[in-house]
Design an enzyme around this catalytic site. Sequence first.
Site, PDB file in Angstrom:
ATOM      1  CE1 TYR A 146      18.202 -12.261 -16.459  1.00  0.00           C
ATOM      2  CE2 TYR A 146      17.789 -14.585 -16.881  1.00  0.00           C
ATOM      3  CZ  TYR A 146      18.436 -13.405 -17.195  1.00  0.00           C
ATOM      4  OH  TYR A 146      19.334 -13.376 -18.234  1.00  0.00           O
ATOM      5  CG  ASP A 241       9.588 -16.775 -17.638  1.00  0.00           C
ATOM      6  OD1 ASP A 241       9.769 -17.942 -18.049  1.00  0.00           O
ATOM      7  OD2 ASP A 241      10.507 -15.947 -17.529  1.00  0.00           O
ATOM      8  CE  LYS A 269      16.156 -22.108 -17.681  1.00  0.00           C
ATOM      9  NZ  LYS A 269      17.541 -21.729 -17.906  1.00  0.00           N
TER      10      LYS A 269
HETATM   11  N1  HOZ Z   1      20.775 -17.022 -15.583  1.00  0.00           N
HETATM   12  C1  HOZ Z   1      20.699 -18.368 -15.969  1.00  0.00           C
HETATM   13  C2  HOZ Z   1      19.947 -19.207 -15.002  1.00  0.00           C
HETATM   14  N2  HOZ Z   1      18.907 -18.592 -14.311  1.00  0.00           N
HETATM   15  C3  HOZ Z   1      22.070 -18.915 -16.147  1.00  0.00           C
HETATM   16  C4  HOZ Z   1      22.238 -19.482 -17.469  1.00  0.00           C
HETATM   17  C5  HOZ Z   1      23.634 -20.028 -17.757  1.00  0.00           C
HETATM   18  O1  HOZ Z   1      24.618 -19.511 -17.240  1.00  0.00           O
HETATM   19  O2  HOZ Z   1      23.711 -20.965 -18.508  1.00  0.00           O
END
Ligand code: HOZ
Length: 430
Positions: A146, A241, A269
């Site tokens: 992802y 990534d 992040k």
């Molecule tokens: N898809 C995000 C983590 N892989 C979640 C982000 C969120 O809900 O803050």
Amino acid sequence: MNKNHTQSTTLFERAKQVIPGGVNSPVRAFRGVGGTPLFITSAKGAMLTDADGNTFIDYVGSWGPMILGHAHDEVIAAVQQAATRGTSYGAPTELEIQLAEEVIQAFPSIEKLRLTSSGTEATMSALRVARGFTGRSKIVKFEGCYHGHGDSLLVRAGSGVATLGLPDSPGVLAEVAASTITVPFNDAVALEQVFDEVGDQIAAVIIEPVVGNMGCVPPREGYLEAVRAITERHGAVLIFDEVMTGFRVSYGGAQQLYGITPDMTCLGKIIGGGLPVGAFGGRREIMDVVAPVGPVYQAGTLSGNPLAVTAGLTTLRLLKSLNPYPQLESATAKLVEGLAEAASKAGVKTVSNRVGSMFTSFFTAEPVHDWTTASRSDRDAFGRFFHAMLDEGVYLAPSQFEAGFVSIEHTDEIIERTIQAAQQAILIAL
Ligand code: HOZ
């Protein structure tokens, strides 16, 4: 000892009236585990407090950024100071240079860097740059990886898309999705085949070098080397990534850990220290296609925001001076061993994956090395375990397909408490 969730339940009902699904990012809705999401009111160190006053040991850490723990005193003080000087200028600051210099020092593959406000923006922009640089249209991504919610990347994606079991997203034009080729992670032969067929049309290969978005899935030995060699041979841009792994699995990310030099890197992040920052960077000749030097357009009013950059810079400087990586490694190893032992004593089959302070315990009996093996995990069992852990005061990611994160505030005592909680939870839930 069931906890009281009255306030969270009330807030969730109210949220659903005005926010789709009651959340601003789908995994938060707890659809992967059932039940009602917790509404958080504060966090400090390794702990979260919810609207009902319950406290939890937190292994989400805002999905990765909080490597120093929540509300670290020095980060907070720096952000407070910065706020007194104004919260946004939409004009350059020296802070942005300092953050770029810090990143470039840690990631020798990056010669120039552009800041964004999120990891999604970073990956979207990196793809555009790779297409502009190569003049090619197709991209390759890996099943279950992802890279945020950019159109070209919402194809066989992990994280929330996998958690909700969604097909490739409606709203993404078929012709856009058609230029994304997906291959299984950890399978160099499959990648080679794709390049044999259409290698001269492939602008970029984008990969999470350690996957965090189908749960934690490490690369097999030699796999990243093969990906590097194939992309180099065919003149495709290799994009790492490292939104999750950057400054997490080592200060210099997965590329330092595995000794691979990608052409471009996406970050997010940790470089924002818990505030919204992303970045993409790479070799000078590639980055010089970005406007205003080159013709590939990319922009953002809040890119390089002074508060966010201050939080990120302070976090990186602390990480450099503290070098917490050996401590994080041993704390997480102890945790993962404890979780595995609790499961095996209860006769429950789990497989634990870990790289540094990223981990996942999959409820499965087979090794997890790609999306096919990850997706065969018992999600119902995970859901029951998740809720039993909440009752025991431990907050895990509400999906089998997300990594857990350990911070420097997860002391031996906290790890020990978590293992004891898991011993109880697994007996109750399974
Ligand atoms: N898809 C995000 C983590 N892989 C979640 C982000 C969120 O809900 O803050």
